[in-house]
Design an enzyme around this catalytic site. Structure first.
Site, PDB file in Angstrom:
ATOM      1  N   HIS A  25     -75.692 117.018  56.113  1.00 19.10           N
ATOM      2  CA  HIS A  25     -76.344 118.600  55.874  1.00 19.10           C
ATOM      3  C   HIS A  25     -77.561 118.527  56.020  1.00 19.10           C
ATOM      4  CE1 HIS A  25     -72.641 120.259  53.255  1.00 19.10           C
ATOM      5  NE2 HIS A  25     -72.183 119.462  54.286  1.00 19.10           N
ATOM      6  N   LYS A 187     -62.202 114.851  45.030  1.00 22.99           N
ATOM      7  CA  LYS A 187     -61.919 114.583  46.343  1.00 22.99           C
ATOM      8  C   LYS A 187     -63.147 113.909  47.135  1.00 22.99           C
ATOM      9  CE  LYS A 187     -62.295 117.476  50.681  1.00 22.99           C
ATOM     10  NZ  LYS A 187     -61.841 118.761  51.420  1.00 22.99           N
ATOM     11  N   LYS A 189     -65.258 113.246  50.446  1.00 15.93           N
ATOM     12  CA  LYS A 189     -65.588 113.555  51.957  1.00 15.93           C
ATOM     13  C   LYS A 189     -65.666 112.386  52.510  1.00 15.93           C
ATOM     14  CE  LYS A 189     -65.575 116.523  54.015  1.00 15.93           C
ATOM     15  NZ  LYS A 189     -64.699 117.128  54.653  1.00 15.93           N
ATOM     16  N   ASP A 217     -61.016 112.955  52.549  1.00 16.68           N
ATOM     17  CA  ASP A 217     -60.825 113.825  53.673  1.00 16.68           C
ATOM     18  C   ASP A 217     -61.764 113.061  54.707  1.00 16.68           C
ATOM     19  OD1 ASP A 217     -61.037 115.744  55.714  1.00 16.68           O
ATOM     20  OD2 ASP A 217     -61.860 117.423  54.450  1.00 16.68           O
ATOM     21  N   ASN A 219     -62.003 114.066  57.651  1.00 20.89           N
ATOM     22  CA  ASN A 219     -62.295 114.979  58.896  1.00 20.89           C
ATOM     23  C   ASN A 219     -61.861 114.584  60.202  1.00 20.89           C
ATOM     24  OD1 ASN A 219     -64.524 116.570  56.951  1.00 20.89           O
ATOM     25  ND2 ASN A 219     -63.158 117.856  58.050  1.00 20.89           N
ATOM     26  N   ASN A 265     -57.342 121.484  56.715  1.00 19.10           N
ATOM     27  CA  ASN A 265     -57.856 122.566  57.221  1.00 19.10           C
ATOM     28  C   ASN A 265     -58.405 122.687  58.759  1.00 19.10           C
ATOM     29  OD1 ASN A 265     -60.165 121.233  55.444  1.00 19.10           O
ATOM     30  ND2 ASN A 265     -61.294 121.876  56.987  1.00 19.10           N
ATOM     31  N   HIS A 316     -59.579 125.382  50.978  1.00 19.38           N
ATOM     32  CA  HIS A 316     -60.793 124.727  51.461  1.00 19.38           C
ATOM     33  C   HIS A 316     -62.120 125.756  51.094  1.00 19.38           C
ATOM     34  CE1 HIS A 316     -63.591 124.910  55.181  1.00 19.38           C
ATOM     35  NE2 HIS A 316     -63.357 123.660  55.138  1.00 19.38           N
ATOM     36  N   ASN A 318     -66.403 125.590  52.038  1.00 23.73           N
ATOM     37  CA  ASN A 318     -67.966 125.225  52.782  1.00 23.73           C
ATOM     38  C   ASN A 318     -68.806 125.398  51.675  1.00 23.73           C
ATOM     39  OD1 ASN A 318     -66.547 126.222  56.210  1.00 23.73           O
ATOM     40  ND2 ASN A 318     -67.602 124.210  55.618  1.00 23.73           N
ATOM     41  N   ARG A 398     -75.405 125.783  62.093  1.00 21.71           N
ATOM     42  CA  ARG A 398     -75.433 124.511  61.421  1.00 21.71           C
ATOM     43  C   ARG A 398     -75.312 123.354  62.337  1.00 21.71           C
ATOM     44  NH1 ARG A 398     -70.052 122.835  57.491  1.00 21.71           N
ATOM     45  NH2 ARG A 398     -70.562 120.519  57.342  1.00 21.71           N
TER      46      ARG A 398
END
Ligand code: GKR
Ligand code: MG
Length: 418
Positions: A25, A187, A189, A217, A219, A265, A316, A318, A398
């Site tokens: 990020h 959770k 990431k 998760d 992704n 998601n 989900h 963000n 982003r």
């Protein structure tokens, strides 16, 4: 009750260097804040993505909304379709879920729908949850959203979380978050380190938090083969495994070979994905998100679809601010089938555009605000400050991958690499 004036304010808020499959990020996360004024002085608020491509689509529709009745939501949708038909936005918010014209329309409409529902609630003196059919629950449970992270942004001093790059540091960050917010589900990431390191991290969390439901998760960082192996290693401790591998076909291959429910998601992101995914038995849990599923009412319709086919519903998230959290709480409270704790990035932010106090976490849950509409108000000074952040930070989209290359020059996203 007609809309007399509508403004869209892009804002940026400080975000820590959280790691994911695409990179890290950036120092600021972007959001768009919508303010609607109507006849009789009634107002409505909405919040959604803040990248330029999305804001441009929203701005195309804005002039058409003046004079529109906030109680006419089908008419609102028609206006959005007429104006945006044919537009397709790319989507990195779900970290490369699918995108389509339908999803673009759904995302833009959702922002307006939330503001209209807020205004409706103010007009009739009832919370949005009541307009959505009433509360199935008085408080909505959230999960602790844990991330690996760097200790500091490039050239900045270390933040209050410090680096989280080992199982020990991860357990410490979980203790901090659980201590402060009372979350039960945790959770992680993933998709950041080799799968074995992430397996070790989940075992460390399971040891430190016995009985807490755990989720991982990555992704879609793994091949189906790797996903089956990880699911096997973690099957005793996972509540669900989220997007282990890309695509409905890949997810279906994994789902057939593990008892661990798969959640997504990424491979089911609009109505067109529902039938093929359900038919292939690719998922056991769907993560809804009103920002891209077409608003609060569409989220409820999606819930009925999931319930009819025996698919669980989670939510989900963000990086977001308080208007979005309020909308998430109202819709989750009014959606009986949404029984999994929802995701939220809330603990990672340090500033907001709303007056503090309306949304408090107790034992991992947020009580539905009792006031009319969403039950949150804009803090004018904070909005001005976060808009100034936006102007100064220079970010317009982003891009976790580009920013990651400032830390690791030759970084390549991990998608389906392991
Ligand atoms: O904030 O880095 C992140 C997340 O990875 C986010 O972009 C994802 O869309 O939270 C999301 C998810 O569950 O995949
Ligand atoms: Mg996910």
């Amino acid at each position: 009750m007609r809309i007399t004036d509508i403004t869209l304010t892009p804002v940026a808020f400080a975000d820590p260097p959280l790691l994911n499959v695409m990179g890290v990020h950036e120092p600021f996360a972007l959001r768009g804040i919508l303010r609607m004024r109507c006849e009789d002085g009634v107002a409505g608020l909405g919040e959604s993505y803040g990248d330029r491509a999305f804001l441009d689509q929203v701005r195309r529709v804005l002039p058409r909304l003046v004079g529109h009745d906030v109680f006419d939501l089908p008419g609102l949708r028609r206006l959005v379709v007429e104006e945006l038909g044919g537009s397709v936005l790319t989507d990195e918010h779900g970290l490369i879920g699918g995108y389509s014209m339908r999803k673009t329309v759904a995302s833009v409409y959702a922002l307006f729908e939330v503001a209209c529902l807020d205004a409706q609630g103010h007009a009739v003196g009832r919370p949005v949850a009541d307009l959505l059919g009433g509360r199935a629950r008085d408080a909505v449970e959230f999960s602790a959203y844990l991330f690996y992270k760097y200790g500091a942004h490039r050239g900045a001093p270390e933040d209050s979380w410090g680096p989280v790059l080992t199982p020990e540091a991860l357990v410490d960050s979980a203790r901090q978050m659980v201590g402060e917010y009372g979350f039960r589900s945790l959770k992680l990431k993933g998709g950041v380190f080799e799968p074995d390191q992430e397996i070790e991290a989940i075992h460390a969390l399971a040891g430190a938090f016995p009985g807490h439901p755990l989720r991982l998760d990555p992704n879609a960082a793994w091949t189906p083969e790797t996903a089956v192996r990880v699911a096997g290693e973690l099957q005793e401790v996972l509540e669900y495994l989220e997007d282990p591998t890309p695509g409905i076909g890949g997810m279906a291959q994994v789902a057939a070979r593990t008892p661990v429910p798969l959640a997504t998601n990424m491979c089911v992101v609009d109505l067109g994905n529902v039938e093929p995914a359900f038919r292939a038995r690719a998922i056991g849990v769907l993560l809804s998100d009103h920002h891209f599923w077409g608003g609060l009412r569409a989220t409820q319709a999606l819930s009925v679809t999931c319930e009819s086919f025996g698919i669980g519903l989670s939510m989900h998230s963000n990086s977001h601010l308080g208007i979005s959290l309020a909308a998430m709480v109202h819709v989750a409270a009014a959606t009986p089938h949404l029984t999994y704790a929802c995701d939220t990035h809330w603990p990672w932010k340090t500033e907001d555009v709303i007056v503090p106090g309306a949304l408090e976490f107790r034992e991992g849950a947020v009580a539905v605000p009792d006031g009319p509409g969403l039950g949150v108000e804009i803090d004018e000074d904070a909005l001005a400050r976060l808009h100034e952040n936006y102007r100064r930070c220079g970010l317009t989209k982003r891009d976790d991958t580009m920013y990651m290359r400032q830390y690791v020059e030759d970084f390549i996203p991990h998608t389906a690499r392991w």
